[in-house]
Design a protein around this motif. Structure first.
Motif, PDB file in Angstrom:
ATOM      1  N   PRO A 107      -4.200   4.367 -15.647  1.00  0.00           N
ATOM      2  CA  PRO A 107      -4.903   3.848 -16.729  1.00  0.00           C
ATOM      3  C   PRO A 107      -5.859   2.446 -16.340  1.00  0.00           C
ATOM      4  O   PRO A 107      -6.737   2.025 -16.882  1.00  0.00           O
ATOM      5  CB  PRO A 107      -3.810   3.194 -17.623  1.00  0.00           C
ATOM      6  CG  PRO A 107      -2.655   4.186 -17.423  1.00  0.00           C
ATOM      7  CD  PRO A 107      -2.587   4.573 -15.857  1.00  0.00           C
ATOM      8  N   MET A 108      -5.526   1.884 -15.034  1.00  0.00           N
ATOM      9  CA  MET A 108      -6.263   0.603 -14.715  1.00  0.00           C
ATOM     10  C   MET A 108      -7.891   0.991 -14.289  1.00  0.00           C
ATOM     11  O   MET A 108      -8.714   0.267 -14.391  1.00  0.00           O
ATOM     12  CB  MET A 108      -5.811  -0.099 -13.521  1.00  0.00           C
ATOM     13  CG  MET A 108      -5.576   0.507 -12.324  1.00  0.00           C
ATOM     14  SD  MET A 108      -4.804  -0.482 -11.040  1.00  0.00           S
ATOM     15  CE  MET A 108      -4.650   0.786  -9.662  1.00  0.00           C
ATOM     16  N   PRO A 119       0.982  -6.899  -3.591  1.00  0.00           N
ATOM     17  CA  PRO A 119      -0.018  -7.108  -4.679  1.00  0.00           C
ATOM     18  C   PRO A 119      -1.270  -6.040  -4.497  1.00  0.00           C
ATOM     19  O   PRO A 119      -1.405  -5.853  -3.262  1.00  0.00           O
ATOM     20  CB  PRO A 119      -0.386  -8.570  -4.724  1.00  0.00           C
ATOM     21  CG  PRO A 119      -0.214  -8.878  -3.407  1.00  0.00           C
ATOM     22  CD  PRO A 119       0.950  -8.103  -2.629  1.00  0.00           C
ATOM     23  N   LEU A 120      -2.010  -5.668  -5.481  1.00  0.00           N
ATOM     24  CA  LEU A 120      -3.147  -4.877  -5.595  1.00  0.00           C
ATOM     25  C   LEU A 120      -4.299  -5.659  -4.985  1.00  0.00           C
ATOM     26  O   LEU A 120      -4.408  -6.892  -5.303  1.00  0.00           O
ATOM     27  CB  LEU A 120      -3.436  -4.467  -6.970  1.00  0.00           C
ATOM     28  CG  LEU A 120      -2.414  -3.436  -7.369  1.00  0.00           C
ATOM     29  CD1 LEU A 120      -3.055  -2.862  -8.942  1.00  0.00           C
ATOM     30  CD2 LEU A 120      -2.230  -2.201  -6.553  1.00  0.00           C
ATOM     31  N   PRO A 121      -4.925  -5.185  -3.946  1.00  0.00           N
ATOM     32  CA  PRO A 121      -6.209  -6.168  -3.663  1.00  0.00           C
ATOM     33  C   PRO A 121      -7.386  -6.248  -4.603  1.00  0.00           C
ATOM     34  O   PRO A 121      -7.084  -5.567  -5.771  1.00  0.00           O
ATOM     35  CB  PRO A 121      -6.865  -5.254  -2.496  1.00  0.00           C
ATOM     36  CG  PRO A 121      -6.536  -3.569  -2.960  1.00  0.00           C
ATOM     37  CD  PRO A 121      -5.114  -3.820  -3.596  1.00  0.00           C
ATOM     38  N   GLY A 135      -6.224   0.014  -2.686  1.00  0.00           N
ATOM     39  CA  GLY A 135      -4.982  -0.600  -2.599  1.00  0.00           C
ATOM     40  C   GLY A 135      -3.991   0.589  -2.418  1.00  0.00           C
ATOM     41  O   GLY A 135      -2.684   0.250  -2.649  1.00  0.00           O
ATOM     42  N   ARG A 136      -4.035   1.740  -2.013  1.00  0.00           N
ATOM     43  CA  ARG A 136      -3.118   2.662  -1.924  1.00  0.00           C
ATOM     44  C   ARG A 136      -2.274   2.524  -0.580  1.00  0.00           C
ATOM     45  O   ARG A 136      -2.829   2.245   0.606  1.00  0.00           O
ATOM     46  CB  ARG A 136      -3.725   4.100  -1.669  1.00  0.00           C
ATOM     47  CG  ARG A 136      -4.771   4.431  -2.987  1.00  0.00           C
ATOM     48  CD  ARG A 136      -5.138   5.938  -2.901  1.00  0.00           C
ATOM     49  NE  ARG A 136      -5.865   6.341  -3.989  1.00  0.00           N
ATOM     50  CZ  ARG A 136      -5.821   7.732  -4.473  1.00  0.00           C
ATOM     51  NH1 ARG A 136      -5.062   8.492  -3.658  1.00  0.00           N
ATOM     52  NH2 ARG A 136      -6.179   7.950  -5.500  1.00  0.00           N
ATOM     53  N   GLY A 137      -0.810   2.606  -0.793  1.00  0.00           N
ATOM     54  CA  GLY A 137      -0.042   2.318   0.560  1.00  0.00           C
ATOM     55  C   GLY A 137       0.258   3.599   1.197  1.00  0.00           C
ATOM     56  O   GLY A 137       0.324   4.825   0.666  1.00  0.00           O
ATOM     57  N   PHE A 143      -6.942   5.127   0.462  1.00  0.00           N
ATOM     58  CA  PHE A 143      -7.725   4.192   0.271  1.00  0.00           C
ATOM     59  C   PHE A 143      -7.274   2.976   0.695  1.00  0.00           C
ATOM     60  O   PHE A 143      -6.477   2.081  -0.259  1.00  0.00           O
ATOM     61  CB  PHE A 143      -8.537   3.983  -0.843  1.00  0.00           C
ATOM     62  CG  PHE A 143      -9.037   5.356  -1.414  1.00  0.00           C
ATOM     63  CD1 PHE A 143      -9.099   6.524  -0.877  1.00  0.00           C
ATOM     64  CD2 PHE A 143      -9.812   5.219  -2.758  1.00  0.00           C
ATOM     65  CE1 PHE A 143      -9.622   7.826  -1.225  1.00  0.00           C
ATOM     66  CE2 PHE A 143     -10.183   6.329  -3.347  1.00  0.00           C
ATOM     67  CZ  PHE A 143     -10.360   7.799  -2.501  1.00  0.00           C
ATOM     68  N   ASN A 144      -7.412   2.319   1.981  1.00  0.00           N
ATOM     69  CA  ASN A 144      -6.804   1.064   2.195  1.00  0.00           C
ATOM     70  C   ASN A 144      -7.617   0.418   3.536  1.00  0.00           C
ATOM     71  O   ASN A 144      -7.769   0.999   4.384  1.00  0.00           O
ATOM     72  CB  ASN A 144      -5.343   1.537   2.876  1.00  0.00           C
ATOM     73  CG  ASN A 144      -4.339   0.344   2.988  1.00  0.00           C
ATOM     74  OD1 ASN A 144      -4.748  -0.385   3.935  1.00  0.00           O
ATOM     75  ND2 ASN A 144      -3.421   0.153   2.497  1.00  0.00           N
TER      76      ASN A 144
END
Length: 266
Positions: A134-135, A200-202, A208-210, A240-241
């Motif tokens: 949702p973000m 934390p998310l960037p 910000g995927r781990g 995506f990182n």
């Protein structure tokens, strides 16, 4: 995208080194390398192209924008067919500038799918609507849950339109297992993707995927969900990182393969 620092020839070689049999391709590097050249490259290497990413961005409110989006998605279908994959992933698009009308945006997606579904079918390609966390609803994807994605997909034949299940976007939703079963029962579970949730998310949150195993998601549990729903297709890892992209791509790919075995298979 997990190792976007690698050229396509380097990616093909690295997949061979790590015994990775398939790859989900993105349109931008394919376009840069050349569609025909990419198709030959992966074919000669014996690699399966699992999906092409991405189509979508179908929420434009103005007629010109809508027509442009349809034309681009038809091109994406053509590209998927040329690469030998039967699945085009769709990121539906966010709210048009100045709009607050989520329902209207979702209806425009349905209108576009009504045109694109038959076109994709005629090329042997399925459309896989991907719900995003949702973000991203305002700027990237007004489809935020698997239930919303299925509500759209189920207006059309399953061999035309289904869904993407991505752990990164859905892990928080306690209704997702039920919706995965719904997707499987309807033959609409087209692709399964993995990425972990780390905090934390960037800034900007997109990248910000781990790496698998570094975050909060139980990957084995999600694999059980899709298997129980009858899914037997490929499993993609899509990360995506920025930190991963700054490292040696071959090492990142080898690490990803090891993490997949450790946290998904075993």
């Amino acid at each position: 995208m997990t190792v976007k620092q690698l050229s396509l020839p380097e990616l093909v070689d690295a997949c061979a080194e790590s015994a990775i049999p398939g790859v989900g391709l993105w349109r931008e590097p394919v376009r840069s390398y050349g569609l025909a050249a990419t198709a030959k490259l992966v074919r000669d290497a014996g690699l399966t192209v699992t999906t092409l990413c991405r189509g979508g961005f179908l929420t434009a409110a103005d007629p010109a924008g809508g027509a442009e989006a349809l034309a681009d998605n038809r091109r994406a279908v053509d590209e998927a067919a040329a690469l030998g994959t039967d699945t085009l992933v769709l990121v539906s698009g966010g709210l048009p500038p100045g709009s607050k009308d989520l329902r209207g945006a979702r209806e425009r997606i349905a209108d576009a799918l009504a045109e694109l579904g038959p076109y994709a079918e005629s090329h042997g390609v399925r459309l896989a609507v991907e719900p995003l966390h949702p973000m991203f609803a305002a700027d990237r994807c007004v489809v935020s849950t698997l239930a919303q994605a299925l509500d759209l997909a189920e207006r059309f034949p399953a061999h035309q339109v289904g869904v993407t299940v991505d752990t990164y976007h859905l892990w928080w939703d306690d209704t997702a297992p039920e919706q995965i079963a719904r997707a499987g029962a309807g033959g609409r579970l087209h692709i399964f993707q993995l990425a972990d949730w780390i905090t934390p998310l960037p800034e900007g949150v997109l990248n910000g995927r781990g790496q698998i195993g570094d975050g909060a998601i139980d990957m084995r549990e999600w694999k059980r969900y899709v298997e129980a729903a009858g899914y037997t297709g490929p499993i993609e890892v899509e990360l995506f990182n920025e930190e991963l992209w700054a490292r040696d791509g071959r090492e990142v790919l080898a690490q990803t393969a090891r993490r997949f075995v450790e946290h998904v298979i075993r």
